[in-house]
Design a protein around this motif. Structure first.
Motif, PDB file in Angstrom:
ATOM      1  N   ALA A   1      67.171  39.576  38.795  1.00 51.92           N
ATOM      2  CA  ALA A   1      67.746  38.312  39.292  1.00 51.92           C
ATOM      3  C   ALA A   1      68.842  39.029  40.511  1.00 51.92           C
ATOM      4  O   ALA A   1      68.020  37.749  41.488  1.00 51.92           O
ATOM      5  N   ALA A   2      68.819  39.864  41.400  1.00 53.30           N
ATOM      6  CA  ALA A   2      68.859  40.443  42.334  1.00 53.30           C
ATOM      7  C   ALA A   2      67.961  39.881  43.142  1.00 53.30           C
ATOM      8  O   ALA A   2      68.624  40.116  44.388  1.00 53.30           O
ATOM      9  N   TRP A   3      66.644  40.333  42.506  1.00 50.03           N
ATOM     10  CA  TRP A   3      65.768  40.484  43.305  1.00 50.03           C
ATOM     11  C   TRP A   3      64.983  38.960  43.818  1.00 50.03           C
ATOM     12  O   TRP A   3      64.397  39.308  45.204  1.00 50.03           O
TER      13      TRP A   3
ATOM     14  N   GLU B   1      58.863  53.865  40.577  1.00 47.67           N
ATOM     15  CA  GLU B   1      60.129  53.262  39.974  1.00 47.67           C
ATOM     16  C   GLU B   1      59.915  52.194  38.589  1.00 47.67           C
ATOM     17  O   GLU B   1      60.139  52.276  38.438  1.00 47.67           O
ATOM     18  N   ARG B   2      58.237  51.566  38.560  1.00 49.74           N
ATOM     19  CA  ARG B   2      58.777  51.285  37.147  1.00 49.74           C
ATOM     20  C   ARG B   2      58.417  51.610  36.429  1.00 49.74           C
ATOM     21  O   ARG B   2      58.844  51.164  35.953  1.00 49.74           O
ATOM     22  N   GLU B   3      58.186  52.713  36.350  1.00 52.49           N
ATOM     23  CA  GLU B   3      58.472  53.866  34.965  1.00 52.49           C
ATOM     24  C   GLU B   3      59.647  54.278  34.915  1.00 52.49           C
ATOM     25  O   GLU B   3      59.964  53.798  33.304  1.00 52.49           O
ATOM     26  N   VAL B   4      60.067  53.481  35.448  1.00 51.17           N
ATOM     27  CA  VAL B   4      61.587  54.475  35.804  1.00 51.17           C
ATOM     28  C   VAL B   4      62.693  53.160  35.260  1.00 51.17           C
ATOM     29  O   VAL B   4      63.405  52.851  34.410  1.00 51.17           O
ATOM     30  N   ILE B   5      62.660  52.019  35.966  1.00 51.45           N
ATOM     31  CA  ILE B   5      63.433  51.017  35.439  1.00 51.45           C
ATOM     32  C   ILE B   5      62.401  50.548  34.308  1.00 51.45           C
ATOM     33  O   ILE B   5      63.377  50.083  33.919  1.00 51.45           O
TER      34      ILE B   5
ATOM     35  N   GLU C   1      69.314  44.845  31.660  1.00 52.31           N
ATOM     36  CA  GLU C   1      69.694  45.812  33.171  1.00 52.31           C
ATOM     37  C   GLU C   1      68.704  45.868  33.961  1.00 52.31           C
ATOM     38  O   GLU C   1      68.486  44.831  34.870  1.00 52.31           O
ATOM     39  N   GLN C   2      67.137  45.586  33.435  1.00 54.38           N
ATOM     40  CA  GLN C   2      66.134  44.732  33.568  1.00 54.38           C
ATOM     41  C   GLN C   2      66.233  43.661  35.134  1.00 54.38           C
ATOM     42  O   GLN C   2      65.824  43.163  35.327  1.00 54.38           O
TER      43      GLN C   2
ATOM     44  N   VAL D   1      61.606  39.253  35.139  1.00 53.94           N
ATOM     45  CA  VAL D   1      61.639  40.430  34.502  1.00 53.94           C
ATOM     46  C   VAL D   1      60.496  41.205  35.188  1.00 53.94           C
ATOM     47  O   VAL D   1      59.725  42.177  36.171  1.00 53.94           O
ATOM     48  N   GLY D   2      59.169  40.620  35.171  1.00 51.78           N
ATOM     49  CA  GLY D   2      57.130  41.433  35.048  1.00 51.78           C
ATOM     50  C   GLY D   2      57.198  40.938  36.239  1.00 51.78           C
ATOM     51  O   GLY D   2      56.329  41.925  37.221  1.00 51.78           O
TER      52      GLY D   2
END
Length: 79
Positions: A34-36, A17-21, A28-29, A6-7
Motif C-alpha cells: 500500500a505504501a508502494w 529483497e523479494r525473498e526477505v519481504i 506487513e507485505q 502485493v504480487g
C-alpha cells in the motif's frame, strides 16, 4: 500481468529483497504494498520515470518504500 498489489510490489523488488519481504507476514507485505502504491501515485519524479520505463519506476518506488518503512539506509548517492 499481476493485479494483486502485493504480487506487483514483490515483483518490483530485487531477488534478495523479494525473498526477505516474501518471508514476512502477509499483513506487513500488504502494508508495504500500500505504501508502494501511494509512492507511485504521489511522486512526480516517478511519473516522469514511468513514462520512460514503468518497471524502473516501480523498482525505484519499492526501494524508497523499503528505505523509509524499514529504516534501511539508502545507497550512497541515492535519493
Amino acid at each position: 500481468m499481476r493485479t494483486d498489489p502485493v504480487g506487483r510490489f514483490l515483483a518490483a523488488l530485487g531477488p534478495g529483497e523479494r525473498e526477505v519481504i516474501g518471508a514476512r507476514p502477509r499483513r506487513e507485505q500488504e502494508r508495504l504494498a500500500a505504501a508502494w502504491e501511494r509512492e507511485l501515485e504521489t511522486d512526480d519524479e516517478l511519473d516522469t520515470l514511468d513514462e520512460l520505463s514503468p518497471p524502473a519506476a516501480e523498482s525505484e518506488a519499492a526501494r524508497r518504500v523499503l528505505d523509509r518503512e524499514t529504516g534501511r539506509q539508502p545507497p550512497a548517492g541515492g535519493a
